[in-house]
Design a protein around this motif. Structure first.
Motif, PDB file in Angstrom:
ATOM      1  N   TYR A 287       0.803  -1.181  -0.134  1.00 43.24           N
ATOM      2  CA  TYR A 287      -0.111   0.106  -0.133  1.00 43.24           C
ATOM      3  C   TYR A 287       0.797   1.459   0.071  1.00 43.24           C
ATOM      4  O   TYR A 287       2.044   1.396   0.291  1.00 43.24           O
ATOM      5  CB  TYR A 287      -0.881   0.046   1.279  1.00 43.24           C
ATOM      6  N   PRO A 288       0.119   2.531  -0.380  1.00 44.58           N
ATOM      7  CA  PRO A 288       0.917   3.774  -0.185  1.00 44.58           C
ATOM      8  C   PRO A 288       1.485   3.930   1.180  1.00 44.58           C
ATOM      9  O   PRO A 288       0.659   3.115   2.107  1.00 44.58           O
ATOM     10  CB  PRO A 288      -0.051   4.799  -0.739  1.00 44.58           C
ATOM     11  N   PRO A 289       2.362   4.622   1.395  1.00 48.05           N
ATOM     12  CA  PRO A 289       2.821   4.989   2.984  1.00 48.05           C
ATOM     13  C   PRO A 289       1.857   5.293   3.895  1.00 48.05           C
ATOM     14  O   PRO A 289       1.673   5.248   4.896  1.00 48.05           O
ATOM     15  CB  PRO A 289       3.838   5.792   2.673  1.00 48.05           C
ATOM     16  N   SER A 290       0.588   6.320   3.412  1.00 47.07           N
ATOM     17  CA  SER A 290      -0.217   6.563   4.033  1.00 47.07           C
ATOM     18  C   SER A 290      -1.404   5.616   4.643  1.00 47.07           C
ATOM     19  O   SER A 290      -2.267   5.917   5.328  1.00 47.07           O
ATOM     20  CB  SER A 290      -0.988   7.757   3.747  1.00 47.07           C
ATOM     21  N   SER A 291      -1.319   4.386   4.086  1.00 51.08           N
ATOM     22  CA  SER A 291      -2.233   3.631   4.182  1.00 51.08           C
ATOM     23  C   SER A 291      -2.428   3.226   5.723  1.00 51.08           C
ATOM     24  O   SER A 291      -1.663   2.704   6.347  1.00 51.08           O
ATOM     25  CB  SER A 291      -2.025   2.591   3.471  1.00 51.08           C
ATOM     26  N   PRO A 292      -3.766   2.808   6.049  1.00 52.34           N
ATOM     27  CA  PRO A 292      -4.121   2.439   7.607  1.00 52.34           C
ATOM     28  C   PRO A 292      -3.624   1.022   7.852  1.00 52.34           C
ATOM     29  O   PRO A 292      -3.712   0.188   8.817  1.00 52.34           O
ATOM     30  CB  PRO A 292      -5.474   2.586   7.849  1.00 52.34           C
ATOM     31  N   PHE A 293      -3.436   0.132   6.670  1.00 54.30           N
ATOM     32  CA  PHE A 293      -3.353  -1.244   6.426  1.00 54.30           C
ATOM     33  C   PHE A 293      -2.297  -1.678   7.365  1.00 54.30           C
ATOM     34  O   PHE A 293      -2.303  -2.595   7.978  1.00 54.30           O
ATOM     35  CB  PHE A 293      -3.030  -1.726   5.018  1.00 54.30           C
ATOM     36  N   TYR A 294      -1.021  -0.928   7.635  1.00 55.61           N
ATOM     37  CA  TYR A 294       0.247  -1.202   8.178  1.00 55.61           C
ATOM     38  C   TYR A 294       0.074  -1.148   9.385  1.00 55.61           C
ATOM     39  O   TYR A 294       0.175  -2.157  10.450  1.00 55.61           O
ATOM     40  CB  TYR A 294       1.226  -0.388   7.763  1.00 55.61           C
ATOM     41  N   ALA A 295      -0.426  -0.169  10.076  1.00 51.09           N
ATOM     42  CA  ALA A 295      -0.874  -0.317  11.635  1.00 51.09           C
ATOM     43  C   ALA A 295      -1.841  -1.089  11.988  1.00 51.09           C
ATOM     44  O   ALA A 295      -1.651  -1.637  13.014  1.00 51.09           O
ATOM     45  CB  ALA A 295      -1.282   1.443  11.875  1.00 51.09           C
ATOM     46  N   GLU A 296      -2.970  -1.546  11.216  1.00 51.70           N
ATOM     47  CA  GLU A 296      -3.746  -2.374  11.539  1.00 51.70           C
ATOM     48  C   GLU A 296      -3.284  -3.842  11.838  1.00 51.70           C
ATOM     49  O   GLU A 296      -3.439  -4.793  12.412  1.00 51.70           O
ATOM     50  CB  GLU A 296      -5.066  -2.520  10.707  1.00 51.70           C
ATOM     51  N   CYS A 297      -2.628  -4.223  10.537  1.00 52.26           N
ATOM     52  CA  CYS A 297      -1.912  -5.542  10.591  1.00 52.26           C
ATOM     53  C   CYS A 297      -1.001  -5.506  11.554  1.00 52.26           C
ATOM     54  O   CYS A 297      -0.730  -6.548  12.186  1.00 52.26           O
ATOM     55  CB  CYS A 297      -1.115  -5.515   9.144  1.00 52.26           C
TER      56      CYS A 297
END
Length: 612
Positions: free
Chosen positions: A505-515
């Motif tokens: 994902y792009p750096p701003s995606s919430p995906f990383y924090a949620e994962c």
């Protein structure tokens, strides 16, 4: 260039980062990698790590018997291919390829310099060889084991045989030296420094220390250089090799690669990069993978400094450029690592195959038959190690014979050659007594700081796993990448959320924090033990820490590699495949994370995967 001009050049350039390229992570790396690093771009230093415990042990006896020069030939090959470019560009070289005989290799290099009429000064570092001090170890006593201060760790059987028996003499003992002698050599004007067993990162620390004129207590700066050295020390591991996310890249970009370069700033922070030429790549994820390789935990030990890793951060700052910061330093421990090798005896490895129907029963028959023969020969109880390891599972309804075939690995070790030959003799004796379809495969310091017990904790403020919604069964590797490696008898495994794969994902995606919230909560010590399944043994001990700045959970599993390195019976004695095995384990993963990765929609937000 005369001596005065040379000194002015170095003094005038120390305000910028020092650019250090590495050309080797093991003796097998060909000499042309040193030439690549010299000719394909501008660097100030080239370092090379040619030593592992394995080749130190392999060459010790041969060198003592004058059957081996003691130094690594690939190191000399690299210098021979690069020497003219080194002289022309005034690139300094620091390598540990001197192994057991740094003076011998330095003399060969000096001969080469003299023959070609080059203005280069060669130096060498001694002091790591402690064989004479250790050869009477049974009388003098053993130095403390690296893990002896941890009461939870059980040291593998036979680890201390060299002091408990009189038939297993020491063949080598080498301390892992720091960077002080390297700095002294550079201050004396050395252009090429040949060392023996210095710590893997010591050449990089020495180069940066000299360039920036640090002090002995510049701990934050030294710690940063230690991690810079750790990141580039392993050949191409930071530029695409041994990378858990390799399958998202064109396969042809993953070989014929150039190795890593560390640009170390005056404050110890660094940018990891590579020459533009040839293949490979540097991303946040390749850097995270290598960072997590062969760690002891959240404190990285070196005889010059301790690096405290909890605040580590990485950031992509350009093509093949990743900035690394957040490392803190502390005074080093009053000791350093010492690797002792002793003559443990004789090892045998036998591999036999079975195909298709009743494979389990076939291997059970063969194990019983071999043990019966060993009992009849009165040698069954004479082995230090005797293991029958079943490798692989035949594919149900197989599409080919290869898919239907698995194998039994018999690993044996004994102090007696005759005992191992007795095992081998049974192969002939039972050559025509076997299961159906039997076939085989050929085969000077101002301060020290005591070493405290390392951190070991579960995730602080864990998330509520139920809050992630419905779950599905999926492989852990569908969410996380990993890197694993060995530290003697122990294995380290680091799992992390990737942020720079082509499908990321792009750096701003919430995906990383949620994962990350899910990964740090889910991957507990108990969960890792569960994932080990049949490979778990209650003698093992787990340490766990987190590196939130890179979305990583890190474990050390003590004792899983037995005695470690050449003394280990494990099929993967260096634990390099452990991370990929555990990524392949099926676990409970929130559907929203799996679907989010597939569709680009996570937690009600939306983001599109970006291709590099």
């Amino acid at each position: 260039m005369n001596t005065m001009d040379y000194s002015i050049r170095w003094t005038s350039q120390r305000s910028r980062p020092v650019r250090i390229a590495n050309c080797s992570g093991y003796k097998a790396d060909p000499g042309y990698h040193m030439r690549y690093q010299a000719e394909l771009g501008d660097v100030d230093f080239i370092t090379g790590d040619y030593l592992a415990e394995v080749n130190i042990a392999e060459n010790a006896q041969a060198h003592a018997a004058r059957q081996h020069p003691g130094w690594e030939q690939t190191c000399l090959d690299g210098i021979e291919q690069s020497i003219d470019i080194l002289a022309e560009k005034r690139i300094k070289v620091i390598v540990n390829g001197g192994a057991h005989n740094p003076k011998g290799l330095a003399e060969k290099v000096q001969q080469l310099v003299t023959e070609r009429g080059l203005d280069l000064k060669v130096a060498y570092v001694l002091g790591d060889n402690l064989f004479d001090e250790m050869k009477d170890i049974r009388a003098k006593g053993l130095p403390p084991h690296l893990d002896s201060d941890n009461s939870a760790v059980i040291i593998a059987n036979h680890t201390l045989d060299h002091i408990q028996t009189d038939n297993k003499p020491i063949v080598s003992a080498n301390a892992y030296l720091g960077a002080r002698e390297i700095v002294m050599g550079l201050e004396e004007g050395a252009d090429i420094i040949i060392a023996g067993r210095v710590a893997d990162a010591s050449p990089v620390i020495g180069a940066a220390w000299f360039w920036h004129s640090w002090c002995f207590n510049s701990y934050d700066e030294l710690a940063g250089a230690l991690i810079a050295g750790h990141l580039i020390e392993c050949s191409g591991y930071v530029t695409g090799s041994n990378f858990a996310g390799f399958y998202e890249y064109p396969l042809d970009s993953l070989y014929d690669i150039t190795f890593g370069i560390a640009e170390v700033e005056k404050d110890g922070t660094c940018v990891i990069t590579k020459h533009d030429a040839k293949n490979g790549f540097v991303t946040e994820d390749t850097v995270k993978c290598q960072f997590l390789y062969e760690l002891q935990g959240n404190v990285y030990l070196n005889s010059d400094v301790k690096a405290v890793l909890d605040g580590v951060r990485v950031e992509h700052v350009g093509k093949d450029r990743v900035r690394v910061w957040g490392i803190k330093g502390a005074p080093p421990p009053p000791t350093t690592k010492l690797a002792i090798f002793y003559l443990a005896g004789y090892q045998s490895e036998i591999v036999i195959n079975a195909t298709g129907y009743a494979t389990a029963e076939k291997f059970e028959l063969y194990e019983r038959m071999m043990k019966s023969g060993l009992q009849r020969l009165s040698i069954l109880d004479k082995f230090d190690v005797l293991e029958f390891q079943r490798i692989g599972i035949p594919e149900p309804n197989p599409k080919s014979q290869l898919r239907s075939t698995s194998y039994l690995r018999i690993f044996a070790e004994s102090p007696s050659e005759a005992v191992n030959l007795g095992l081998a003799s049974l192969l002939s004796e039972y050559a025509m007594q076997h299961y159906s379809g039997f076939h085989s495969t050929s085969d000077h310091r101002t301060a020290f700081e005591t070493l405290d017990k390392r951190d070991n904790y579960e995730s602080p403020n864990p998330a509520d796993l139920a809050s992630f919604g419905p779950i599905t069964r999926a492989r852990l590797g569908d969410i996380a990448l990993a890197r694993s490696g060995d530290k003697g008898a122990n294995a380290n495994i680091g799992f992390f959320i990737p942020t720079s794969l082509p499908s990321s994902y792009p750096p701003s995606s919430p995906f990383y924090a949620e994962c990350w919230d899910w990964l740090r909560t889910y991957l507990t010590k108990a969960k890792l033990k569960e994932m080990f399944a049949e490979s778990w043994d209650e003698s093992y001990f787990i340490e766990r820490v987190e590196f939130p700045g890179i979305y990583a959970v890190h474990f050390v599993v003590y004792g899983v590699l037995g005695r470690g390195v050449s003394g280990s019976s494990r099929l993967d004695a260096f634990a390099k495949g452990m991370g990929d095995w555990l990524r392949d384990v099926v676990v409970d993963v929130p559907v929203r994370l799996i679907e989010g990765k597939r569709t680009g929609r996570v937690g009600g937000g939306e983001g599109k995967a970006s291709r590099l």
